[in-house]
Design a protein around this motif. Sequence first.
Motif, short mmCIF file in Angstrom:
data_model
loop_
_atom_site.label_atom_id
_atom_site.label_comp_id
_atom_site.label_asym_id
_atom_site.label_seq_id
_atom_site.Cartn_x
_atom_site.Cartn_y
_atom_site.Cartn_z
N VAL A 1 0.84 -1.20 0.00
CA VAL A 1 0.00 0.00 0.00
C VAL A 1 0.88 1.24 0.00
CG1 VAL A 1 -1.83 1.25 1.21
CG2 VAL A 1 -1.79 -1.26 1.27
N VAL A 2 0.63 2.12 -0.98
CA VAL A 2 1.35 3.37 -1.09
C VAL A 2 0.31 4.48 -1.11
CG1 VAL A 2 2.98 4.73 -2.46
CG2 VAL A 2 3.16 2.24 -2.45
N ALA A 3 0.49 5.49 -0.27
CA ALA A 3 -0.46 6.59 -0.20
C ALA A 3 -0.29 7.52 -1.39
CB ALA A 3 -0.28 7.37 1.10
N ALA A 4 -1.40 7.84 -2.05
CA ALA A 4 -1.36 8.70 -3.24
C ALA A 4 -0.95 10.13 -2.91
CB ALA A 4 -2.73 8.69 -3.92
N ASP A 5 -1.07 10.52 -1.66
CA ASP A 5 -0.69 11.88 -1.27
C ASP A 5 0.72 11.96 -0.69
OD1 ASP A 5 -1.45 10.47 1.01
OD2 ASP A 5 -2.29 12.22 2.01
N ASP A 6 1.31 10.82 -0.36
CA ASP A 6 2.67 10.79 0.22
C ASP A 6 3.69 10.14 -0.71
OD1 ASP A 6 2.17 12.06 2.60
OD2 ASP A 6 1.75 10.22 3.70
N ASN B 1 -3.42 4.02 -2.44
CA ASN B 1 -4.56 4.39 -1.60
C ASN B 1 -4.68 5.91 -1.47
OD1 ASN B 1 -6.74 3.93 0.13
ND2 ASN B 1 -5.46 3.75 1.94
N LYS B 2 -5.80 6.35 -0.96
CA LYS B 2 -6.11 7.76 -0.69
C LYS B 2 -6.25 8.58 -1.97
CE LYS B 2 -3.82 7.73 3.80
NZ LYS B 2 -2.88 8.42 4.68
N ILE B 3 -6.76 7.94 -3.03
CA ILE B 3 -6.93 8.67 -4.29
C ILE B 3 -8.04 9.72 -4.20
CG2 ILE B 3 -6.00 6.78 -5.68
CD1 ILE B 3 -8.99 6.20 -6.48
N ASP B 4 -8.84 9.66 -3.15
CA ASP B 4 -9.92 10.61 -2.96
C ASP B 4 -9.44 11.95 -2.40
OD1 ASP B 4 -9.46 8.77 -0.68
OD2 ASP B 4 -10.80 10.15 0.37
N LYS B 5 -8.21 12.02 -1.94
CA LYS B 5 -7.69 13.25 -1.34
C LYS B 5 -7.28 14.25 -2.43
CE LYS B 5 -5.60 13.08 2.63
NZ LYS B 5 -4.59 12.86 3.67
N ASP B 6 -7.43 15.54 -2.12
CA ASP B 6 -7.08 16.59 -3.07
C ASP B 6 -5.60 16.56 -3.44
OD1 ASP B 6 -9.69 17.53 -3.09
OD2 ASP B 6 -9.33 19.06 -1.55
N GLU B 7 -4.75 16.14 -2.52
CA GLU B 7 -3.30 16.12 -2.74
C GLU B 7 -2.85 14.86 -3.48
OE1 GLU B 7 -4.23 15.75 0.92
OE2 GLU B 7 -5.11 17.70 0.51
N ALA B 8 -3.75 13.97 -3.79
CA ALA B 8 -3.39 12.70 -4.44
C ALA B 8 -2.78 12.95 -5.81
CB ALA B 8 -4.63 11.81 -4.58
N ILE C 1 -1.45 10.22 -8.48
CA ILE C 1 -1.20 8.84 -8.87
C ILE C 1 0.02 8.73 -9.79
CG2 ILE C 1 -2.16 6.82 -10.07
CD1 ILE C 1 -4.94 7.80 -9.08
N ASP C 2 0.16 9.67 -10.73
CA ASP C 2 1.30 9.62 -11.66
C ASP C 2 2.62 9.78 -10.92
OD1 ASP C 2 -0.13 9.09 -13.97
OD2 ASP C 2 -0.48 11.21 -14.40
N ARG C 3 2.65 10.64 -9.89
CA ARG C 3 3.89 10.81 -9.10
C ARG C 3 4.24 9.50 -8.38
NH1 ARG C 3 3.63 13.74 -3.83
NH2 ARG C 3 5.23 12.57 -2.77
N VAL C 4 3.22 8.84 -7.85
CA VAL C 4 3.45 7.56 -7.17
C VAL C 4 4.01 6.54 -8.17
CG1 VAL C 4 2.37 5.62 -5.96
CG2 VAL C 4 1.68 7.96 -5.43
N LYS C 5 3.41 6.46 -9.35
CA LYS C 5 3.88 5.52 -10.36
C LYS C 5 5.30 5.85 -10.79
CE LYS C 5 -0.62 4.14 -12.17
NZ LYS C 5 -1.48 4.06 -13.36
N GLN C 6 5.62 7.13 -10.90
CA GLN C 6 6.98 7.53 -11.26
C GLN C 6 7.96 7.11 -10.17
OE1 GLN C 6 7.44 11.72 -11.99
NE2 GLN C 6 9.60 11.55 -12.48
#
Length: 176
Positions: A19-24, A49-56, A58-63
């Motif tokens: 699990v990786v947080a989309a905002d962190d 996770n946490k894709i519902d947050k404004d700071e999410a 996803i592309d940064r996480v994938k990178q």
Amino acid sequence: AFTALRSRGARVADIAILVVAADDSVKPQTFEALKIIQAAKIPYVVAINKIDKDEANIDRVKQDLSQIGLVPEDWGGKTVCLPISAKKDIGISDLLDMLILTADMEKEKIKANPSGKAIGSIIEAHLDKGEGPVATVLVRNGTLRKNDNLVIGQTFVGKIKMMKNISHTNHWKRYG
């Protein structure tokens, strides 16, 4: 403490969810969990996770995942990455479907013998006023039955007096 918890999880799991947080994005605990999963040689999927947050993002996480060798499938790699929101129940059914698909693909490695003696791990235990000692057990092999002896290590602890099956549906609703 968290390292021990993650290591124990990897020892009892057939499939892991990183699990990786989309905002962190990727953090030191992500590296630690990945190292434990890879050492246990178990298949895994990544839940963003946490894709519902404004700071999410996803592309940064994938990178960031790509930079540590986990290239997402939709970027041409082999790592399954699923965007989810545990809080808002977004993508959870897709995650469960992917776990079932992964289990089907890995079935020869994770097949158990239902005829053997039950071998498992106690995930949680507590004392209930009405029921007495209660344990949540993950059976890895064999079949656990009422009146079976419960042995931890070499120590006889007691007999199984009652069993309840907690389905994943009830589990998700209980905590959702």
